[in-house]
Design an enzyme around this catalytic site. Structure first.
Site, mmCIF file in Angstrom:
data_model
loop_
_atom_site.group_PDB
_atom_site.id
_atom_site.type_symbol
_atom_site.label_atom_id
_atom_site.label_comp_id
_atom_site.label_asym_id
_atom_site.label_seq_id
_atom_site.Cartn_x
_atom_site.Cartn_y
_atom_site.Cartn_z
ATOM 1 N N CYS A 1 -76.524 -33.940 -14.201
ATOM 2 C CA CYS A 1 -76.629 -32.975 -13.134
ATOM 3 C C CYS A 1 -75.338 -32.159 -13.024
ATOM 4 O O CYS A 1 -74.517 -32.530 -13.429
ATOM 5 C CB CYS A 1 -76.339 -33.939 -11.856
ATOM 6 S SG CYS A 1 -77.999 -35.008 -11.542
ATOM 7 N N ARG B 1 -76.450 -29.312 -20.329
ATOM 8 C CA ARG B 1 -76.296 -30.573 -19.941
ATOM 9 C C ARG B 1 -77.584 -31.184 -19.949
ATOM 10 O O ARG B 1 -77.623 -32.558 -19.908
ATOM 11 C CB ARG B 1 -75.449 -30.877 -18.646
ATOM 12 C CG ARG B 1 -74.211 -30.591 -18.887
ATOM 13 C CD ARG B 1 -73.301 -30.324 -17.608
ATOM 14 N NE ARG B 1 -72.041 -30.216 -17.899
ATOM 15 C CZ ARG B 1 -71.070 -31.094 -17.760
ATOM 16 N NH1 ARG B 1 -71.481 -32.427 -17.569
ATOM 17 N NH2 ARG B 1 -69.867 -30.785 -17.786
ATOM 18 N N TRP C 1 -80.831 -33.985 -12.827
ATOM 19 C CA TRP C 1 -81.391 -35.034 -13.976
ATOM 20 C C TRP C 1 -81.938 -36.200 -13.203
ATOM 21 O O TRP C 1 -80.958 -37.115 -12.979
ATOM 22 C CB TRP C 1 -80.553 -35.316 -15.079
ATOM 23 C CG TRP C 1 -80.948 -36.124 -16.231
ATOM 24 C CD1 TRP C 1 -81.633 -35.481 -17.172
ATOM 25 C CD2 TRP C 1 -80.621 -37.358 -16.432
ATOM 26 N NE1 TRP C 1 -82.146 -36.534 -18.108
ATOM 27 C CE2 TRP C 1 -81.511 -37.775 -17.658
ATOM 28 C CE3 TRP C 1 -80.140 -38.514 -15.829
ATOM 29 C CZ2 TRP C 1 -81.514 -39.095 -18.433
ATOM 30 C CZ3 TRP C 1 -79.907 -39.636 -16.479
ATOM 31 C CH2 TRP C 1 -80.865 -39.833 -17.675
ATOM 32 N N ASN D 1 -74.238 -35.478 -7.546
ATOM 33 C CA ASN D 1 -74.458 -36.336 -8.978
ATOM 34 C C ASN D 1 -74.015 -37.652 -8.770
ATOM 35 O O ASN D 1 -73.018 -38.113 -8.139
ATOM 36 C CB ASN D 1 -73.448 -35.629 -9.886
ATOM 37 C CG ASN D 1 -73.888 -34.162 -10.121
ATOM 38 O OD1 ASN D 1 -74.633 -33.557 -9.759
ATOM 39 N ND2 ASN D 1 -72.676 -33.283 -10.941
ATOM 40 N N GLY D 2 -74.693 -38.380 -9.302
ATOM 41 C CA GLY D 2 -74.389 -39.989 -9.489
ATOM 42 C C GLY D 2 -75.282 -40.820 -8.752
ATOM 43 O O GLY D 2 -76.659 -40.315 -8.664
ATOM 44 N N GLU E 1 -76.357 -43.333 -36.940
ATOM 45 C CA GLU E 1 -76.146 -42.098 -36.373
ATOM 46 C C GLU E 1 -77.303 -41.108 -36.736
ATOM 47 O O GLU E 1 -77.934 -40.195 -36.056
ATOM 48 C CB GLU E 1 -74.915 -41.461 -36.672
ATOM 49 C CG GLU E 1 -74.690 -39.890 -36.147
ATOM 50 C CD GLU E 1 -74.723 -39.849 -34.823
ATOM 51 O OE1 GLU E 1 -75.079 -40.862 -33.994
ATOM 52 O OE2 GLU E 1 -74.636 -38.796 -34.501
ATOM 53 N N LYS F 1 -79.968 -39.405 -34.409
ATOM 54 C CA LYS F 1 -80.369 -37.997 -34.451
ATOM 55 C C LYS F 1 -81.597 -37.798 -34.367
ATOM 56 O O LYS F 1 -82.194 -36.683 -33.678
ATOM 57 C CB LYS F 1 -79.309 -37.279 -35.575
ATOM 58 C CG LYS F 1 -78.137 -37.098 -35.289
ATOM 59 C CD LYS F 1 -77.654 -36.181 -34.353
ATOM 60 C CE LYS F 1 -77.447 -37.020 -32.925
ATOM 61 N NZ LYS F 1 -76.152 -37.354 -32.534
ATOM 62 N N GLU G 1 -83.620 -38.827 -31.272
ATOM 63 C CA GLU G 1 -83.305 -37.844 -30.046
ATOM 64 C C GLU G 1 -84.121 -36.391 -30.041
ATOM 65 O O GLU G 1 -84.314 -36.164 -29.006
ATOM 66 C CB GLU G 1 -81.688 -37.654 -30.132
ATOM 67 C CG GLU G 1 -80.979 -38.614 -29.658
ATOM 68 C CD GLU G 1 -79.538 -38.173 -29.717
ATOM 69 O OE1 GLU G 1 -78.783 -38.032 -28.483
ATOM 70 O OE2 GLU G 1 -78.906 -37.571 -30.745
ATOM 71 N N HIS H 1 -84.623 -59.317 -44.462
ATOM 72 C CA HIS H 1 -84.835 -60.222 -43.163
ATOM 73 C C HIS H 1 -85.763 -59.837 -41.869
ATOM 74 O O HIS H 1 -85.771 -60.359 -41.259
ATOM 75 C CB HIS H 1 -83.344 -60.576 -42.610
ATOM 76 C CG HIS H 1 -82.554 -61.187 -43.628
ATOM 77 N ND1 HIS H 1 -82.573 -62.595 -43.948
ATOM 78 C CD2 HIS H 1 -81.663 -60.857 -44.549
ATOM 79 C CE1 HIS H 1 -81.782 -62.981 -44.944
ATOM 80 N NE2 HIS H 1 -81.242 -61.759 -45.385
ATOM 81 N N LYS I 1 -76.598 -34.198 -21.325
ATOM 82 C CA LYS I 1 -75.061 -34.288 -21.914
ATOM 83 C C LYS I 1 -74.399 -34.849 -20.959
ATOM 84 O O LYS I 1 -74.702 -34.659 -19.568
ATOM 85 C CB LYS I 1 -74.885 -32.854 -22.328
ATOM 86 C CG LYS I 1 -73.607 -32.737 -22.979
ATOM 87 C CD LYS I 1 -74.008 -32.469 -24.545
ATOM 88 C CE LYS I 1 -72.841 -32.326 -25.508
ATOM 89 N NZ LYS I 1 -73.094 -33.113 -26.610
#
Ligand code: HGA
Length: 605
Positions: free
Chosen positions: A2, A27, A74, A99-100, A478, A482, A485, A501, A600
């Site tokens: 947000c 973001r 968001w 925000n939060g 990573e 990527k 995402e 395994h 973000k």
């Protein structure tokens, strides 16, 4: 996540609010809105489309005013829908953005319902708007101080009242909020970037601050209810940094910026000395007997890579913990550990909470690796290393990761030196390799055409496995992160020795297996694991380097990295994985810079 923008001025502030939201768009958000004080009334416009759409709505409605607030949301509580978008109103008198997360929203909602308030949304935010209205004394500044005392959880809020036309009140606890100082006008925002082009005079509010914003003055009350003066800082205009230039997406731009970002991050490092982490670093590094790294997501993987370096080079025992787990776990505190937090924004809610948890357990030796010099993480840690990646707009982190790795390698060398494990020759050799990194990454970026060819095949898949060993296992993680995402392909990474395994059961002709295969001490073991994949028909996509001695054959596709880079090899090997994810997403037509459901700077828990 947000974003908040607010303003009190003697001119129409709608363009400033909308422009601020545009700067915060990167973001990630799912809806947006703006509210203004217009002729003694509250007016608002909200949209579940982009800010550009909101801008049109606002223009069509001729929404103009001198006092107002705006928000990109968001969703955490309630679906991404117009009625849940901020600003929220209470009884036509209070307008509020937040925000939060408010953790006691259920209890407060019940109390407010009993007091006659009706709720239009499913958000925790609307509860704050009604609470402010319920407690309203006619003085908004005083009321917000009363209301925030009843809130449990994290918030940054901006609020104004129909009855006080030239005033916006802000408050923060757990989420960032800044004040922008203008000439006869003042602003609020969740990030100074939102005000680039409007003002570069910024006050960073601290935990528990409540601010009264009027045209000619700002007034701040701290967490103890005392009036305080906070330093006004001049921040650099980031405007140029967020221009897309010749690139199609920010992620692509940021991948290609990595040589520059690493060079900037290492600028001025002539030799290894603890001072690069702060004045108190030598004293702290002397005392510590281990390292505890706390991070989330991509930063967690840079921490995992650092564990290999710190143990092998500096001989310092290192644990890496996911911040959202650590903060709630009963762990055994070690006051002699160096707590290292890693966060691009320096505001990641879970990492910040994990840091505070460690501090509350008596762990005071703290260091942060962070890309934002004025962030909460930097303010709250004893030591810091600021990466100079520049503003990272793409939600999927790239240059922040590689610069974190560069900073973590510097930390490794510094601890090795303090522990007497770094000879002058080794120091000189490592520094030489680090200085060559920008050129080495540039050579890797030139592999893009080969990677595009692979991406076309990947775009048709729904699953992928990534393998690596040792230092390159976190890089495989990573790479898989990527890919999922931004292309939404389900991807998992394993240390290659773990295949048999369990995950080997997934390998068929349909399963592409990306293998990070530099010519390090694990290469022969890795080759055996690759054989296990081939024997089940799995198709291998191998990033080898000069001496790996892996050649293209049936079911084995090889891209050869320009050179083998020893301990720093993870910084090079992540680059083709970023490009693979980027081009696969491009081929699938996803929204690369704003992947679905993601945001973000994760400033909520
Ligand atoms: N909880 C609020 C705000 C969410 C938020 O801060 N996201 O980053 C909501 O769901 O509207």
């Amino acid at each position: 996540m947000c974003g908040i923008v607010g303003a009190v001025a003697q001119r129409n502030i709608t363009p400033i609010l909308v422009e601020g939201l545009k700067r915060l768009e990167y973001r990630g958000y799912d809806s947006c809105g703006v509210a203004l004080h217009v002729d003694g009334k509250l007016e608002r416009s909200r949209s579940t489309a982009r800010v550009a759409e909101l801008e049109k709505q606002v223009a069509e409605a001729h929404l103009e005013g001198f006092t107002g607030i705006a928000h990109t949301r968001w969703a955490t509580h309630g679906a991404p829908a117009s009625h849940n978008a901020h600003p929220h109103f209470s009884r036509g008198r209070i307008a509020l953005v937040h925000n939060g997360i408010i953790e006691n929203h259920d209890e407060l909602r019940e109390e407010l319902r009993a007091a006659g308030y009706e709720f239009e949304s499913q958000t925790d935010t609307e509860v704050i708007a009604h609470l402010v209205d319920h407690l309203y004394t006619g003085d908004l500044f005083e009321t917000v101080q009363l209301a925030t005392k009843q809130l449990v959880g994290a918030f940054a809020i901006a609020v104004f009242s129909r009855d006080e036309p030239h005033r916006v009140v802000g408050a923060r606890r757990g989420s960032p909020l800044i004040v922008g100082i203008g000439n006869g006008e003042n602003f609020l925002a969740s990030d100074a970037l939102a005000l680039a082009g409007t003002t570069n005079q910024i006050v960073y509010l601290e935990e528990g601050d409540v601010v009264d914003l009027q045209m000619q003055r700002i007034w701040i009350i701290d967490a103890n209810g005392k009036q305080v003066e906070r330093e006004v800082k001049t921040v650099q205009a980031h405007t140029a940094a967020v221009e897309l230039g010749p690139y199609r997406h920010y992620m692509q731009k940021e991948i290609f910026e990595q040589p520059r970002a690493i060079a900037d991050t290492l600028e001025g490092i002539e030799s290894i000395t603890p001072d690069i982490f702060g004045d108190k670093a030598y004293g702290i590094f002397k005392k510590i007997d281990s390292v505890l790294i706390l991070a989330c997501g991509t930063s967690y993987y840079s921490g995992m890579t650092a564990k290999y370096w710190l143990e092998a080079v500096a001989g310092v025992r290192t644990d890496v913990e996911i911040a959202s787990e650590y903060r709630y776990r009963d762990s055994v505190p070690n006051p002699n550990a160096l707590v290292v937090t890693i966060s691009q924004s320096g505001e990641t809610a879970d990492t910040l909470a994990a840091l505070r948890h460690a501090q509350s357990q008596g762990m005071q030796h703290t260091l942060t690796i962070c890309n934002a010099a004025t962030s909460a993480m930097v303010r709250e840690c004893a030591l810091a290393y600021i990466t100079r990646a520049g503003v990272e707009v793409g939600v999927a982190s790239t240059k922040a990761f590689s610069t974190q790795l560069a900073a973590l390698f510097l930390l490794t060398l510094t601890l090795a030196q303090v522990k007497g494990r770094l000879s002058d020759e080794k120091e000189a050799a490592f520094l030489k390799e680090m200085r060559h990194l920008p050129a080495a990454i540039t050579a890797v970026l030139a592999l893009e055409p080969q990677i595009i060819a692979w991406a076309e095949a990947f775009a048709r898949k729904e699953n992928a496995l990534f393998l690596g060993r040792g230092l390159h296992y976190p890089i495989a993680l990573e790479g898989a992160l990527k890919l999922k995402e931004i292309s939404y392909i389900h991807a998992e990474a394993y240390p290659a020795g773990e295949l048999k395994h369990g995950p080997l059961a997934l390998v068929t002709e349909e399963m592409p297996v990306v293998t990070v295969a530099p010519a390090d001490s694990m290469i022969d073991k890795l080759k055996s694991n690759m054989q296990e994949v081939r024997a089940r028909g799995g198709e291998l996509y191998v990033f080898a380097d000069g001496d790996s001695r892996i050649t293209t054959s049936e079911g084995v596709h090889v891209i050869r990295m320009p050179e083998h880079y020893g301990l720093l090899s993870p910084i090079l090997h992540v680059v083709p994985l970023q490009l693979l994810a980027y081009h696969t997403a491009l081929a699938r037509g996803t929204d690369v810079d704003k992947p679905r459901n993601l945001a973000k700077s994760v400033t909520v828990e």
